[in-house]
Scaffold this motif. Structure first.
Motif, PDB file in Angstrom:
ATOM      1  N   LEU A   8       0.866  -1.762  -0.143  1.00  0.00           N
ATOM      2  CA  LEU A   8      -0.194   0.122  -0.151  1.00  0.00           C
ATOM      3  C   LEU A   8       0.768   1.392   0.118  1.00  0.00           C
ATOM      4  O   LEU A   8       1.628   0.833   0.593  1.00  0.00           O
ATOM      5  N   ASP A   9       0.509   2.724  -0.651  1.00  0.00           N
ATOM      6  CA  ASP A   9       1.531   3.580  -0.751  1.00  0.00           C
ATOM      7  C   ASP A   9       0.018   4.515  -0.745  1.00  0.00           C
ATOM      8  O   ASP A   9      -1.239   4.587  -0.924  1.00  0.00           O
ATOM      9  N   VAL A  10       0.707   5.772   0.446  1.00  0.00           N
ATOM     10  CA  VAL A  10      -0.105   7.061   0.579  1.00  0.00           C
ATOM     11  C   VAL A  10       0.831   8.033   0.083  1.00  0.00           C
ATOM     12  O   VAL A  10       1.517   8.677   0.352  1.00  0.00           O
ATOM     13  N   THR A  84      -2.236  -8.579   6.378  1.00  0.00           N
ATOM     14  CA  THR A  84      -1.138  -7.441   6.825  1.00  0.00           C
ATOM     15  C   THR A  84      -1.292  -6.916   5.300  1.00  0.00           C
ATOM     16  O   THR A  84      -0.585  -7.917   4.422  1.00  0.00           O
ATOM     17  N   VAL A  85      -0.733  -5.652   5.523  1.00  0.00           N
ATOM     18  CA  VAL A  85      -0.310  -4.955   3.972  1.00  0.00           C
ATOM     19  C   VAL A  85       1.266  -4.209   4.672  1.00  0.00           C
ATOM     20  O   VAL A  85       1.339  -3.203   5.596  1.00  0.00           O
ATOM     21  N   PHE A  86       1.782  -4.175   3.397  1.00  0.00           N
ATOM     22  CA  PHE A  86       3.062  -3.824   3.702  1.00  0.00           C
ATOM     23  C   PHE A  86       3.212  -2.407   2.856  1.00  0.00           C
ATOM     24  O   PHE A  86       2.981  -1.965   1.849  1.00  0.00           O
ATOM     25  N   SER A  87       4.040  -1.170   3.201  1.00  0.00           N
ATOM     26  CA  SER A  87       4.476   0.652   3.275  1.00  0.00           C
ATOM     27  C   SER A  87       6.117   0.154   3.129  1.00  0.00           C
ATOM     28  O   SER A  87       6.257   0.083   4.492  1.00  0.00           O
ATOM     29  N   ASP A  88       6.307   1.105   2.249  1.00  0.00           N
ATOM     30  CA  ASP A  88       7.889   1.118   2.479  1.00  0.00           C
ATOM     31  C   ASP A  88       8.072   2.641   3.053  1.00  0.00           C
ATOM     32  O   ASP A  88       8.978   2.967   3.759  1.00  0.00           O
ATOM     33  N   SER A 114       5.542  -2.377   8.265  1.00  0.00           N
ATOM     34  CA  SER A 114       6.874  -1.573   7.438  1.00  0.00           C
ATOM     35  C   SER A 114       7.063  -2.572   6.526  1.00  0.00           C
ATOM     36  O   SER A 114       8.062  -3.904   7.096  1.00  0.00           O
ATOM     37  N   LEU A 115       7.704  -2.613   5.137  1.00  0.00           N
ATOM     38  CA  LEU A 115       8.395  -3.272   4.533  1.00  0.00           C
ATOM     39  C   LEU A 115       9.941  -3.634   4.061  1.00  0.00           C
ATOM     40  O   LEU A 115       9.706  -4.864   4.098  1.00  0.00           O
ATOM     41  N   ARG A 116       9.999  -3.177   5.490  1.00  0.00           N
ATOM     42  CA  ARG A 116      11.650  -3.112   5.950  1.00  0.00           C
ATOM     43  C   ARG A 116      11.811  -4.463   6.190  1.00  0.00           C
ATOM     44  O   ARG A 116      12.816  -5.160   6.598  1.00  0.00           O
ATOM     45  N   GLY A 117      10.793  -4.811   6.612  1.00  0.00           N
ATOM     46  CA  GLY A 117      10.375  -6.103   7.790  1.00  0.00           C
ATOM     47  C   GLY A 117      10.232  -7.175   7.312  1.00  0.00           C
ATOM     48  O   GLY A 117      11.261  -8.100   7.373  1.00  0.00           O
ATOM     49  N   LEU A 118      10.392  -6.893   5.175  1.00  0.00           N
ATOM     50  CA  LEU A 118      10.488  -8.346   5.314  1.00  0.00           C
ATOM     51  C   LEU A 118      11.829  -8.333   4.655  1.00  0.00           C
ATOM     52  O   LEU A 118      12.293  -9.232   3.882  1.00  0.00           O
ATOM     53  N   LEU A 119      12.828  -7.533   4.354  1.00  0.00           N
ATOM     54  CA  LEU A 119      14.185  -7.421   3.751  1.00  0.00           C
ATOM     55  C   LEU A 119      15.073  -8.307   4.863  1.00  0.00           C
ATOM     56  O   LEU A 119      15.367  -7.992   5.756  1.00  0.00           O
TER      57      LEU A 119
END
Length: 163
Positions: A8-10, A84-88, A114-119
């Motif tokens: 998701l992005d805003v 659970t939706v991720f955002s950078d 946070s998308l960072r948690g997936l990396l």
């Protein structure tokens, strides 16, 4: 097949305490996406020309074509329920979504992380270069919510394919 998360992005009126969401978009694991402009409420008056120079959305366009905060929040809840939706940009996107839901008098049916948690550390170190490469290859010029969400998901796909 690489399992990709919903992203998701805003886009917002600016940065800081008085900014508010003006567009929200997401892309799901199957590639389907959604994007909507959000009509500003009368007390949402902050407008940062620097932010407009990035997203290229004029306030008058939002007033004329934006959807009501309740409509947008309900649509998000229906599509993202239980996910659970991720955002950078979690630190920005979370407060903007909170403002949307508070004004809609609703509670999100999904979690934003946070998308960072997936990396992994290696993926994180390669993130920006990979994102730039994906942007160039796909000729992505538009800085809009669903386009950005798709770019993030494509970047994650590229990093995972390389692993």
């Amino acid at each position: 097949m690489i399992d990709l998360p919903p992203i998701l992005d805003v886009e917002a009126s600016g940065f800081g305490r008085h900014s508010y969401p003006i567009e929200v978009g997401y892309v799901l694991p199957d590639g389907s996406s959604y994007c909507s402009l959000i009509r500003p409420l009368p007390h949402w008056t902050h407008w940062d020309p620097a932010a407009e120079s990035v997203h290229h959305i004029r306030r008058d366009v939002l007033v004329q074509h934006g959807r009501d905060v309740q409509d947008v929040a309900r649509t998000l809840n229906d599509a993202l329920r239980g996910r659970t939706v991720f955002s950078d940009g979690w630190a920005h996107d979370y407060p903007w979504l909170a403002a949307l839901y508070e004004e809609a008098d609703l509670v999100p049916s999904f979690r934003l992380e946070s998308l960072r948690g997936l990396l992994s550390e290696e993926e994180a170190s390669q993130w920006e270069a990979t994102r730039q490469a994906v942007m160039r290859e796909h000729r992505i010029e538009r800085h809009r919510a669903s386009t950005d969400a798709r770019l993030l998901q494509s970047t994650l796909r590229r990093l995972r394919q390389a692993a």
